[in-house]
Design an enzyme around this catalytic site. Sequence first.
Site, PDB file in Angstrom:
ATOM      1  CG  ASP A 149      33.288 -12.252 -13.100  1.00 50.19           C
ATOM      2  OD1 ASP A 149      32.388 -13.077 -13.319  1.00 50.19           O
ATOM      3  OD2 ASP A 149      34.466 -12.394 -13.502  1.00 50.19           O
ATOM      4  CD  GLU A 233      29.751 -15.106 -11.898  1.00 55.83           C
ATOM      5  OE1 GLU A 233      29.573 -15.454 -13.074  1.00 55.83           O
ATOM      6  OE2 GLU A 233      30.864 -15.160 -11.334  1.00 55.83           O
ATOM      7  CB  CYS A 297      27.882  -7.044 -25.588  1.00 58.39           C
ATOM      8  SG  CYS A 297      28.440  -5.322 -25.733  1.00 58.39           S
ATOM      9  CB  CYS A 300      24.691  -4.007 -28.059  1.00 58.35           C
ATOM     10  SG  CYS A 300      25.756  -5.438 -28.353  1.00 58.35           S
ATOM     11  CB  CYS A 316      30.513  -6.668 -28.595  1.00 61.54           C
ATOM     12  SG  CYS A 316      28.815  -7.013 -29.108  1.00 61.54           S
ATOM     13  CB  CYS A 319      28.100  -2.952 -30.610  1.00 60.39           C
ATOM     14  SG  CYS A 319      28.786  -3.488 -29.011  1.00 60.39           S
ATOM     15  CG  ASP A 326      37.840 -11.183 -15.430  1.00 57.63           C
ATOM     16  OD1 ASP A 326      37.214 -12.219 -15.707  1.00 57.63           O
ATOM     17  OD2 ASP A 326      39.081 -11.128 -15.397  1.00 57.63           O
TER      18      ASP A 326
END
Length: 358
Positions: A149, A233, A297, A300, A316, A319, A326
């Site tokens: 990232d 990306e 997340c 989950c 999150c 959860c 990052d």
Amino acid sequence: MAAARPRRSTPAFAEQCRQLTEARAAFAWLRAGSQTVQQQALKDFAQAMANFFARTHRQPTWRKAGVHEGFRIVGQRGRAWGVRRVSRCVGEVRVPKVGWVRFRWSRPVPEGVKSFRVTRDRAGRWHVAFAPVPDPILPPGNGQAVGVDRGVAVSAAWSTGELLQAPGLTEAEVARLRRLQLRLARARRGSNRRARVKAAIARLKAREADRRRDWVEKTSTTLARGFDVIAVEDLNVRGMTQSAKGTIDAPGLNVRAKAGLNRAILAAGWARLVERLGHKAPGRVIRVDPRHTSQTCHACGHRAPENRESQAVFRCAACGRTANADVNAACNIRTAAGHAVAARGGGQSRFPTTTEFG
């Protein structure tokens, strides 16, 4: 009514070379230079015009003094040019019509080199670069994938937890740069003082670019040697760093803030990192859709804007998992790459041979 002048086609590269031969026979000052250098300049111009007509590049313009200074020598080593090592840190290259020129021997010159380029940067430094075609780095064969990232506060975050920052100028160098920029604003255009200040600024900028380039080379080599699959990306860095000034009729908003963001993105070396990864690990770099990678997340799969509490913290809302924002995004990038590999017919334990770096 005057008749329209007939349009004549631009002479091609071969015709320009014939014209160059005639011009060299007529003018001694042109004959004093290397014909190889002059032909290569014509070849670059022909390629630039071909790119312009293909609508992939803008129209070539006149060269500016002090910008992209240099020339290229091609031919068989030993006949058209030569290179030899004088001592442990000194080498010499034979430039046509110039003779033997010394340079700092930083690495061995491999066999099979058929060209080299001599350039002068804005800081006034001369460089000689030989052009071998390096072999790509072989995959380690460990079946591991990594997501990378790219960001501003953290230049590159890996899904394995590493947080890397591209080096820049030190605090003392930044302060000196600001003083020089203020001095440049007060200097009269065309004066010797302004030229000296511009050279000092160029030296600082060159130092920063050298550090960033060294970081990109080391980081890309580490990734290519350590992982079979490298996921990044799919970012349009050129579009992201365009100016926000707009036009006179429709001026842009937050122009200063956008300019600062552009400088931060370019200082992080986003585009060059992926470019060098493609050179060193061809077929093993996967570009994934960047949408929602920072809001999802990894544990989950819950996606919401409020998951990103701050630049560095990811919490999150479903959860309660807390992680570095990052690193969480890098894990999502790696997961998306795994889905892409499965869709292409590749397994999770080997890199996809059908993936191409574009």
